[in-house]
Design a protein around this motif. Sequence first.
Motif, PDB file in Angstrom:
ATOM      1  N   ASN A  45     -25.567   5.420  52.633  1.00 51.97           N
ATOM      2  CA  ASN A  45     -25.696   6.343  53.764  1.00 51.97           C
ATOM      3  C   ASN A  45     -24.673   7.468  53.646  1.00 51.97           C
ATOM      4  O   ASN A  45     -23.987   7.826  54.601  1.00 51.97           O
ATOM      5  CB  ASN A  45     -25.505   5.614  55.104  1.00 51.97           C
ATOM      6  CG  ASN A  45     -26.631   4.651  55.373  1.00 51.97           C
ATOM      7  OD1 ASN A  45     -27.788   4.977  55.132  1.00 51.97           O
ATOM      8  ND2 ASN A  45     -26.297   3.467  55.848  1.00 51.97           N
ATOM      9  N   SER A  46     -24.535   7.999  52.437  1.00 50.42           N
ATOM     10  CA  SER A  46     -23.471   8.949  52.157  1.00 50.42           C
ATOM     11  C   SER A  46     -23.828  10.337  52.660  1.00 50.42           C
ATOM     12  O   SER A  46     -24.985  10.709  52.751  1.00 50.42           O
ATOM     13  CB  SER A  46     -23.213   8.988  50.654  1.00 50.42           C
ATOM     14  OG  SER A  46     -22.044   9.691  50.374  1.00 50.42           O
ATOM     15  N   ARG A  47     -22.793  11.094  52.989  1.00 52.92           N
ATOM     16  CA  ARG A  47     -22.959  12.467  53.450  1.00 52.92           C
ATOM     17  C   ARG A  47     -21.952  13.355  52.713  1.00 52.92           C
ATOM     18  O   ARG A  47     -20.758  13.098  52.735  1.00 52.92           O
ATOM     19  CB  ARG A  47     -22.710  12.573  54.961  1.00 52.92           C
ATOM     20  CG  ARG A  47     -23.717  11.793  55.791  1.00 52.92           C
ATOM     21  CD  ARG A  47     -25.106  12.412  55.694  1.00 52.92           C
ATOM     22  NE  ARG A  47     -26.054  11.682  56.520  1.00 52.92           N
ATOM     23  CZ  ARG A  47     -26.818  10.698  56.070  1.00 52.92           C
ATOM     24  NH1 ARG A  47     -26.721  10.310  54.818  1.00 52.92           N
ATOM     25  NH2 ARG A  47     -27.672  10.107  56.881  1.00 52.92           N
ATOM     26  N   THR A  94      -7.993  14.126  50.980  1.00 55.68           N
ATOM     27  CA  THR A  94      -8.872  13.701  52.076  1.00 55.68           C
ATOM     28  C   THR A  94      -9.101  12.195  52.102  1.00 55.68           C
ATOM     29  O   THR A  94      -9.740  11.692  53.027  1.00 55.68           O
ATOM     30  CB  THR A  94     -10.233  14.407  51.974  1.00 55.68           C
ATOM     31  OG1 THR A  94     -10.872  14.017  50.745  1.00 55.68           O
ATOM     32  CG2 THR A  94     -10.065  15.923  52.002  1.00 55.68           C
ATOM     33  N   ASP A  95      -8.603  11.465  51.077  1.00 50.87           N
ATOM     34  CA  ASP A  95      -8.771  10.011  51.003  1.00 50.87           C
ATOM     35  C   ASP A  95     -10.243   9.632  50.940  1.00 50.87           C
ATOM     36  O   ASP A  95     -10.724   8.800  51.697  1.00 50.87           O
ATOM     37  CB  ASP A  95      -8.090   9.328  52.201  1.00 50.87           C
ATOM     38  CG  ASP A  95      -8.049   7.812  52.073  1.00 50.87           C
ATOM     39  OD1 ASP A  95      -7.763   7.324  50.973  1.00 50.87           O
ATOM     40  OD2 ASP A  95      -8.326   7.121  53.075  1.00 50.87           O
ATOM     41  N   GLN A  96     -10.966  10.248  49.992  1.00 49.48           N
ATOM     42  CA  GLN A  96     -12.393   9.984  49.833  1.00 49.48           C
ATOM     43  C   GLN A  96     -12.752   9.898  48.359  1.00 49.48           C
ATOM     44  O   GLN A  96     -12.179  10.597  47.524  1.00 49.48           O
ATOM     45  CB  GLN A  96     -13.219  11.097  50.492  1.00 49.48           C
ATOM     46  CG  GLN A  96     -13.109  11.145  52.006  1.00 49.48           C
ATOM     47  CD  GLN A  96     -13.745  12.391  52.580  1.00 49.48           C
ATOM     48  OE1 GLN A  96     -13.453  13.506  52.154  1.00 49.48           O
ATOM     49  NE2 GLN A  96     -14.627  12.211  53.544  1.00 49.48           N
ATOM     50  N   TYR A 107     -19.698  15.711  45.744  1.00 42.39           N
ATOM     51  CA  TYR A 107     -20.474  14.950  46.724  1.00 42.39           C
ATOM     52  C   TYR A 107     -19.568  13.850  47.253  1.00 42.39           C
ATOM     53  O   TYR A 107     -18.972  13.098  46.480  1.00 42.39           O
ATOM     54  CB  TYR A 107     -21.735  14.352  46.114  1.00 42.39           C
ATOM     55  CG  TYR A 107     -22.700  13.917  47.192  1.00 42.39           C
ATOM     56  CD1 TYR A 107     -23.695  14.769  47.643  1.00 42.39           C
ATOM     57  CD2 TYR A 107     -22.569  12.668  47.798  1.00 42.39           C
ATOM     58  CE1 TYR A 107     -24.547  14.393  48.659  1.00 42.39           C
ATOM     59  CE2 TYR A 107     -23.409  12.291  48.823  1.00 42.39           C
ATOM     60  CZ  TYR A 107     -24.394  13.149  49.246  1.00 42.39           C
ATOM     61  OH  TYR A 107     -25.232  12.767  50.274  1.00 42.39           O
ATOM     62  N   VAL A 108     -19.472  13.751  48.566  1.00 42.50           N
ATOM     63  CA  VAL A 108     -18.529  12.838  49.201  1.00 42.50           C
ATOM     64  C   VAL A 108     -19.207  11.524  49.550  1.00 42.50           C
ATOM     65  O   VAL A 108     -20.284  11.504  50.149  1.00 42.50           O
ATOM     66  CB  VAL A 108     -17.944  13.470  50.486  1.00 42.50           C
ATOM     67  CG1 VAL A 108     -16.900  12.551  51.102  1.00 42.50           C
ATOM     68  CG2 VAL A 108     -17.339  14.830  50.179  1.00 42.50           C
ATOM     69  N   MET A 109     -18.571  10.404  49.193  1.00 46.35           N
ATOM     70  CA  MET A 109     -19.094   9.089  49.522  1.00 46.35           C
ATOM     71  C   MET A 109     -18.642   8.655  50.921  1.00 46.35           C
ATOM     72  O   MET A 109     -17.531   8.971  51.348  1.00 46.35           O
ATOM     73  CB  MET A 109     -18.621   8.053  48.488  1.00 46.35           C
ATOM     74  CG  MET A 109     -19.076   8.362  47.070  1.00 46.35           C
ATOM     75  SD  MET A 109     -20.869   8.277  46.886  1.00 46.35           S
ATOM     76  CE  MET A 109     -21.193   9.926  46.257  1.00 46.35           C
TER      77      MET A 109
END
Length: 238
Positions: A45-47, A94-96, A107-109
């Motif tokens: 459900n990544s954005r 951002t700790d991502q 692309y951010v998980m």
Amino acid sequence: MKNVYLLVAISIISLSSFAQGANGGLSNLQGTQSNTLGQSMEALNSRGSWLPTVNRYSVDGTPLAFEEGNNKLVLVAKDGTKFNIPNGNYNAQTDQFVSVLSKDSVYVMNSLTIDYALLNNKKMKRFSGENGRARYYEVLASNSKDDMFILRNRVAKIKPGGINKMTQERTSNDRYYLVEDLYIKNGDVLEELKLKKKLISQLFKDKQVEVKKFIKDNDLNIKDETDFLKIFNYYATL
């Protein structure tokens, strides 16, 4: 190399080729291992997004903790499902966890569905740290008997560039730099760890005799990180 990574919500159009029928979330890939970014984004459900770099000024360097390239990133969901992420990395600002899609795009998980990650075989897991805020730490060693973990914290910070005091114009760009520190999680307490001799009496007080003998027999220095981890792992076996 100049990179600024803008981490924002992806448009429905950009995701349409990946997210057909994404309502099932993790149930779509229950008990399987995904090998495509599209499947992983859907199941997690990544954005995220990719966008050209646009900003009011430039920042030299990168907030990514690892060199860009063929990094092996495996995200393990809370149900145990594993997802291989191409060109994976960790944004230490951002700790991502991210997948680098192009020079100026990532692309951010979605962290909420991740139990832990393996980035180049380094295990990274979230712990509640200073001020109660959860953050990903690399797990260097652990002692399950005492609920104790030795962790590495990585944080990307920005060093301001130069400014002409007369004209207030920039003379140099801001620059990212990476800060790495050791931490220890002992039960519910997580704090920065400084390698000092007194750790023998603080951490290993119930087995000081054995630990001191191990240090002497193996010519180890507790102030050296590699040696300290050897000592800690030995203590965990006692």
